[in-house]
Design an enzyme around this catalytic site. Structure first.
Site, short mmCIF file in Angstrom:
data_model
loop_
_atom_site.label_atom_id
_atom_site.label_comp_id
_atom_site.label_asym_id
_atom_site.label_seq_id
_atom_site.Cartn_x
_atom_site.Cartn_y
_atom_site.Cartn_z
N SER A 242 0.68 -1.18 -0.09
CA SER A 242 0.18 0.02 0.09
C SER A 242 1.05 1.37 -0.13
CB SER A 242 -0.86 0.04 1.33
OG SER A 242 0.16 0.31 2.56
N LYS A 243 -0.01 2.44 -0.05
CA LYS A 243 0.63 3.53 -0.08
C LYS A 243 2.01 3.77 1.12
CE LYS A 243 -2.41 5.78 -2.76
NZ LYS A 243 -2.81 4.56 -3.49
N ARG A 244 1.73 2.99 2.08
CA ARG A 244 2.65 3.17 3.14
C ARG A 244 4.19 2.80 2.89
NH1 ARG A 244 1.66 -0.36 6.52
NH2 ARG A 244 -0.09 -1.25 5.53
N GLY A 246 5.65 3.26 0.30
CA GLY A 246 6.14 4.15 -0.69
C GLY A 246 5.58 4.29 -2.00
#
Length: 474
Positions: A242-244, A246
């Site tokens: 996910s976005k976490r 990067g």
RNA sequence: GGUCCCGUCGUCUAGUGGUCUAGGACGCCGGCCUCUCAAGCCGGUAACGCCAGUUCGAAUCUGGUCGGGACUGCCA
């Protein structure tokens, strides 16, 4: 029966590498079987959908060479391939289901439903145990599909094998919202039926929704496609990518100096293997041997180190002309100007050496900037090699040796500087590093003799001189 | 909590009862090469989650257990 597969991304954000991996597998399967690859835009979530994201999806697919046979932009026999154009049709399907008693209006408020879920949970029942058709019919509220309770849903998944869900575990899900907008389930199933989709290969996160889709498909009289649930892509921490983590958007890699072929190759190794001893292979080879039944069941971690390595492999394998063209784009973008003819020639004379040591296309400008403009040595490099005993002597010895040269090419430069090393009785490492810093501005650069040859005698001599003066002045 | 999925080196994987003292690749470590950095070459490190069972024989089959994950919305 011919293979018809589709990808149905929702344009609610920049396209995710996980979706692209699913697109790749669908595409490979279509190409392997001689089937049809379809691009449909699932934009039922009108609030979050945006054309910018649809463009991003298409640009990403084109970048990778994943061409679609039917779908948005290219057309086909099934209309626009954009769900927002078909809302009326979905509404008809939903109301028809109600008319046939297979779906119903649910008048309950969100609060009431929430309460029912809590009760079910406290009784350790299936959470939607109570979300069933109310006794008294209503004519308002969202439309729910009435899940048949008489038999379990079973299907044979191409990657997971025999699947079985008890009917009681499937809730009466909403197919048409109270505002008349269809949900994903309704739109997706309706389209898959209308478009005659034969195989649905999608992320494993949709596995729990599959029994709903099968039941709905049967209710509207369609033939159930063969499903293949692909393993998810994880981040380094083992959680769904996910976005976490990067860079999860394909665009980040497109802009980060990755080659599309390298990205394709890497993505293909996530959940699939072409053979025991092979990691690098061509798209044609992948098409030749790809099959959904060979896809792995377990999730794969998106390993940036391996992607970087594959990218380097592809860069080194590029045709020199292609590399140079790609490098030129990066250099000009970085410098903010186009390269003059002599700039270009200087670069071309060492491009082969640059190609060997490039891992990402975006790293090229920094390697060769010294060819196009004056470069001041960075403090670290200067401190590391220039603040040393005997550097001034090396600089002036090199300068006099070089200025006496009749021909300026790699061989003569090397000859001159080797001679200098002998005179000074010092090793190459000690004697050449100061020259590298003086000429290229860094302790790391392409090979020195070739770099000097490319730069030209005038600039080299001037930089040696400048370095000498900076040394004397400090 | 419930439903479902998954479990081979740190990572991606090969492996479908014997040819596995488990193979390849990335990474990492060491060496060679060497004007720096890369590349290349050589070598090394490291895994069948655990426990039972079936079998002459199990990474491969069965059960259990533990661990991880997804889903659980009038998002997709």
């Amino acid at each position: 029966m011919s293979v018809r597969v589709r990808i149905a991304p929702s344009p609610t954000g920049y396209v995710h590498v996980g979706n692209i991996r699913a697109a790749l597998f669908n595409w490979l399967y279509a190409r392997h079987t001689g089937g049809t690859f379809i691009l449909r835009i699932d934009d039922t979530d009108v609030e979050r959908s945006d054309v910018e994201y649809e463009d991003d999806i298409k640009a990403g697919l084109r970048w990778l060479g994943l061409d679609w046979d039917e779908g948005v932009d290219v057309g086909g026999p099934h209309g626009s391939y954009r769900q927002s154009d078909r809302f009326d049709h979905y509404r008809e399907v939903a109301h028809d289901l109600v008319a046939r008693g297979l779906a119903y209006h649910d008048p309950r408020s969100p609060e009431e439903l929430e309460e029912l879920r809590k009760v079910a949970q406290s009784e350790k029942r299936h959470p939607n145990y109570y979300i069933r058709r109310p006794d008294t019919p209503a004519t308002t509220g969202p439309i729910r599909f009435s899940v048949p309770q008489d038999a379990p849903v079973e299907f044979d998944d191409m990657v997971r094998g025999d699947m079985r869900f008890e009917a009681g575990a499937v809730d009466d899900f909403v197919i048409l919202r109270s505002d008349g907008v269809p949900t994903y389930h309704l739109a997706s199933v309706t389209d898959d039926v209308d478009y005659r989709i034969s195989h649905v290969a999608r992320g494993e996160d949709l596995l729990p929704s599959t029994p709903k889709h099968i039941l709905l498909t049967k209710a509207i009289g369609g033939s159930v496609p063969t499903y293949a649930h692909l393993p998810l892509l994880f981040g380094p921490d083992g959680k769904k990518l996910s976005k976490r983590h990067g860079d999860t958007s394909l665009r980040a890699y497109r802009e980060g100096g990755y080659l599309p072929q390298a990205m394709m190759n890497f993505l293909a190794t996530l959940g699939w293997s072409i053979g025991a001893d092979r990691t690098v292979f061509t798209v044609a080879e992948a098409i030749e041997s790809f099959d959904l039944v060979d896809v792995s069941k377990n999730p794969a971690v998106f390993d940036l180190d391996k992607l970087a390595w594959i990218n380097g492999e592809y860069i080194r394998a590029q045709d020199p002309e292609d590399f140079e063209a790609g490098a030129r784009t990066e250099i000009e973008r970085s410098m903010g100007r186009s390269l003059a003819a002599d700039d270009w020639e200087r670069f071309r004379s060492i491009s082969g050496l640059v190609q060997e040591r490039t891992k990402f296309m975006v790293d090229i400008p920094d390697q060769v900037r010294f060819l196009f403009e004056e470069v001041a040595a960075d403090d670290d490099s200067w401190a590391k090699v220039m603040d040393k005993e005997g550097v001034a002597e090396v600089l002036s010895a090199a300068s006099s040796r070089l200025s006496g040269l009749d021909t300026w090419d790699t061989e003569s430069i090397e000859g001159a500087l080797r001679g200098m090393l002998e005179d000074l009785e010092i090793g190459a490492r000690k004697g050449l590093q100061p020259l590298r810093v003086a000429v290229t501005g860094s302790v790391v650069s392409p090979p020195l003799f070739e770099s000097m040859a490319a730069l030209g005698s005038e600039s080299v001599l001037a930089r040696l001189d400048a370095a000498g003066r900076r040394l004397a002045g400090s």
